[in-house]
Design an enzyme around this catalytic site. Structure first.
Site, PDB file in Angstrom:
ATOM      1  N   TYR A  33      -6.142  -1.095  -6.862  1.00 26.14           N
ATOM      2  CA  TYR A  33      -5.509  -2.295  -6.307  1.00 26.14           C
ATOM      3  C   TYR A  33      -4.841  -2.045  -4.965  1.00 26.14           C
ATOM      4  CZ  TYR A  33      -1.164  -1.054  -8.980  1.00 26.14           C
ATOM      5  OH  TYR A  33      -0.061  -0.452  -9.507  1.00 26.14           O
ATOM      6  N   GLU A  34      -4.597  -3.149  -4.256  1.00 25.14           N
ATOM      7  CA  GLU A  34      -4.152  -3.139  -2.854  1.00 25.14           C
ATOM      8  C   GLU A  34      -5.170  -2.449  -1.943  1.00 25.14           C
ATOM      9  OE1 GLU A  34      -1.942  -5.127  -2.425  1.00 25.14           O
ATOM     10  OE2 GLU A  34      -1.081  -5.189  -4.423  1.00 25.14           O
ATOM     11  N   GLY A  35      -6.431  -2.516  -2.334  1.00 28.73           N
ATOM     12  CA  GLY A  35      -7.496  -1.905  -1.550  1.00 28.73           C
ATOM     13  C   GLY A  35      -7.926  -0.593  -2.146  1.00 28.73           C
ATOM     14  N   ARG A  55       0.822  -1.209   0.000  1.00 29.77           N
ATOM     15  CA  ARG A  55       0.000   0.000   0.000  1.00 29.77           C
ATOM     16  C   ARG A  55       0.855   1.258   0.000  1.00 29.77           C
ATOM     17  NH1 ARG A  55      -4.931  -2.116   4.016  1.00 29.77           N
ATOM     18  NH2 ARG A  55      -6.033  -3.233   2.329  1.00 29.77           N
TER      19      ARG A  55
END
Length: 598
Positions: free
Chosen positions: A439-441, A298
């Site tokens: 992506y990655e949340g 992140r």
């Protein structure tokens, strides 16, 4: 497409004067990290990026990775660039010296990663994920697993991936169905499918180490029943000699809006009897272990936002300086001028510049906190820095990527109609940046993490500590007579007040109605990013004003920094009041409409 030049002056300023390299260098294991060393590393990275990676960026966009009979071929030049990248030692820059790494701190490694991402983000995704695998296994892998995998991952001879998502399980990892069946020899056989696996198959290296979330037969339901497994593409012995091909295969790659050179794979596990996997740590603790890698990723994705903003800005600036269009406003005769003379183009370029500088300062601040949280000799300092890092991570990821999309869109706008034409290159930066908010949340997930786990759960303690530092900064700003600094101080005070009020509201409401704080979570994240970024720009302005008054350093750089900081204060900080209002008053309208009426 314009050439890329690493913004070394601003990078050095943020690392050495704003964030404070000297504080990190006081940690015993980083005592040899000097400003001269940092300058040398950044300069060499900038040179490699400009000469090797940046020229391939457009190639990768127009010649995407391709799949044929289970094998992925990356764009022309990419494999050779990767070999040069690892041969030069770049993959091992921040690696653990026990496994062949150079052991440099993140306050150096993350700026270098910004350079790679600006030059060629699609390329950089591969080593970025490998560093995440390294971090997870360094903390949770067994001694045997570390000895087998970490040296080759550190050198870049092997790469790593993160396997979370399945067709039915995106952000809801409790729905993961991949199975892991224990075997008599202590290994497991994995069966299932994973999607959106970046560099899940490629031609850079002979082996790929997948970290895979899966369930054992007796695992409880939900996230409590997830375990983490190492599943290499090829099995190997203790010395890294490759043996049999494991039962994992790439069955397709996605056709994406951007980052075309990066192969986003669908991986199938167990079609031929089961893929051999090795349990990391204990069963049913996999999600906790994976979060080590996810949090690292992140921060890395937030840094991608900084990098794409910088690249889009450089590209737009180059165009604005050479595109001749119209006479200067107010002139009735005379030669036509380049569009950088037009006020609205200046406004867009200043917005791109000021925001990018604030984003860089915030990301590097998180990098410094990461170094101190992991390595400071004082446990109290480690805990304080960890709390700061935890607070900053979703803001860096969410705010920096959201602004990167806006900045890349402004880059298209600066080009006018030519920005909508692929050949000018402006559209690629927008398309590539667009994935970073997902992506990655997604931004919504980052915002919920911020308001629930990082603010409400501790009743705003760390947020208030950061705001107290901003209040202390006000006294320093008040003691400077520079007109630019005075203007910045006034705007920052109002913005800080807006965030203080929003934080108090969030703490008061969290236990009563979580839906209300969820409705305002993204505005709260953006508010936090703007205020934190504005505070860092104010500190930068203070440093610049002092340097100018003393006649020290590059006067042109410091004058430009003062102007950037004031622009941020005049154009970005006023948004704080509106965002705070959305947080504290916007939930009712957000939630009022019945789903059937949409």
């Amino acid at each position: 497409m314009s050439d890329y030049a690493a913004p070394l002056a601003d990078m050095r300023f943020v690392i050495q004067e704003l964030v404070g390299l000297d504080e990190v260098a006081r940690v015993p294991q980083f005592s040899e990290v000097t400003p001269e060393l940092v300058d040398q590393v950044l300069a060499e990275a900038g040179k490699f990026a400009a000469e090797v990676l940046a020229p391939l960026n457009r190639v990768g966009d127009t010649h995407p990775s391709r799949l044929h009979e289970g094998a992925v071929t990356t764009p022309p030049g990419f494999k050779d660039a990767y070999q040069r990248f690892t041969a030069a030692g770049w993959n091992a820059l921040a690696g653990d010296p026990r496994f062949g790494g150079q052991g440099l701190p993140q306050i150096v490694a993350m700026p270098v990663a910004e350079i790679w991402n600006s030059a060629n983000m699609a390329f950089c995704l591969c080593p970025m994920l490998t560093t995440g695998v390294l971090e997870a296994l360094k903390r949770q892998g067994s001694a045997e697993q570390q000895a087998r995998f970490l040296p080759l991952l550190t050198s870049g001879e092997w790469t790593g991936t993160m396997n979370l998502t399945e067709p039915q399980a995106g952000s809801d990892l409790s729905a993961v169905r991949t199975r892991a069946v224990p075997q008599p020899d202590g290994t497991y056989k994995l069966f299932g499918q994973k999607i959106f696996i970046t560099y899940g198959e490629h031609d850079f290296t002979d082996n790929i180490v997948h970290l895979v979330l899966a369930r054992t037969p007796d695992a409880p339901e939900g996230t409590r029943g997830i375990s983490l497994f190492i599943v290499p593409k090829y099995l190997s012995d203790d010395h890294g000699k490759l043996g049999a091909r494991n039962d994992v295969s790439c069955v397709s790659i996605e056709h994406k809006m951007g980052i075309h050179a990066s192969p986003t794979c669908v991986l199938a596990y167990g079609d031929q009897g089961g893929a051999t996997g090795y349990l990391v740590g204990e069963e049913n603790e996999g999600l906790r272990y994976m979060f080590i890698m996810m949090n690292h990723a992140r921060l890395g994705v937030g840094l991608e936002g900084v990098a794409m903003a910088e690249r889009a800005y450089q590209h737009a600036l180059a165009y604005a300086k050479q595109r001749v269009q119209g006479r200067e406003l107010g002139a009735k005769s005379g030669d036509r001028v380049t569009i950088i003379h037009h006020p609205d183009v200046r406004r867009m370029l200043m917005s791109m510049k000021a925001q990018t500088e604030a984003m860089r300062a915030l990301a590097y601040t998180a990098a410094g906190a990461l170094d101190l949280a992991n390595h400071h000799p004082d446990p109290t300092q480690r805990a304080q820095q960890q709390a700061l890092l935890d607070l900053l991570t979703p803001i860096v990821k969410g705010w920096c990527t959201e602004q990167a999309v806006e900045i890349a869109s402004l880059g298209v706008q600066v080009h006018g109609g030519m920005g909508f034409i692929e050949e000018t290159g402006a559209a690629q930066f927008y398309r590539d940046a667009r994935i970073t908010t997902i992506y990655e949340g997604t931004t919504g997930i980052q915002a919920m993490d911020l308001v629930t786990r990082k603010v409400a759960a501790e009743r705003g303690a760390t947020m208030r500590a950061v705001l107290a530092q901003t209040a202390g900064l006000d006294n320093m700003l008040a003691g400077n007579s520079d007109a630019e600094v005075a203007a910045i101080r006034a705007r920052l005070a109002l913005a800080r007040q807006a965030l203080e009020e929003a934080t108090q509201w969030l703490v008061d409401v969290a236990a009563k109605d979580p839906r209300q704080i969820a409705a305002g979570a993204v505005p709260f994240l953006k508010l936090s990013g703007i205020v934190f970024g504005g505070a860092l720009m104010a500190r930068a302005a203070l440093i610049a004003a002092k340097r100018l008054a003393a006649g020290e350093g590059d006067s042109d750089f410091y004058r430009a920094k003062l102007v950037s900081a004031r622009f941020f204060a005049e154009h970005l900080l006023p948004q704080s009041a509106a965002l705070a209002h959305s947080v504290t008053h916007g939930a009712e309208a957000t939630l009022a409409l019945d789903a059937a009426l949409f």
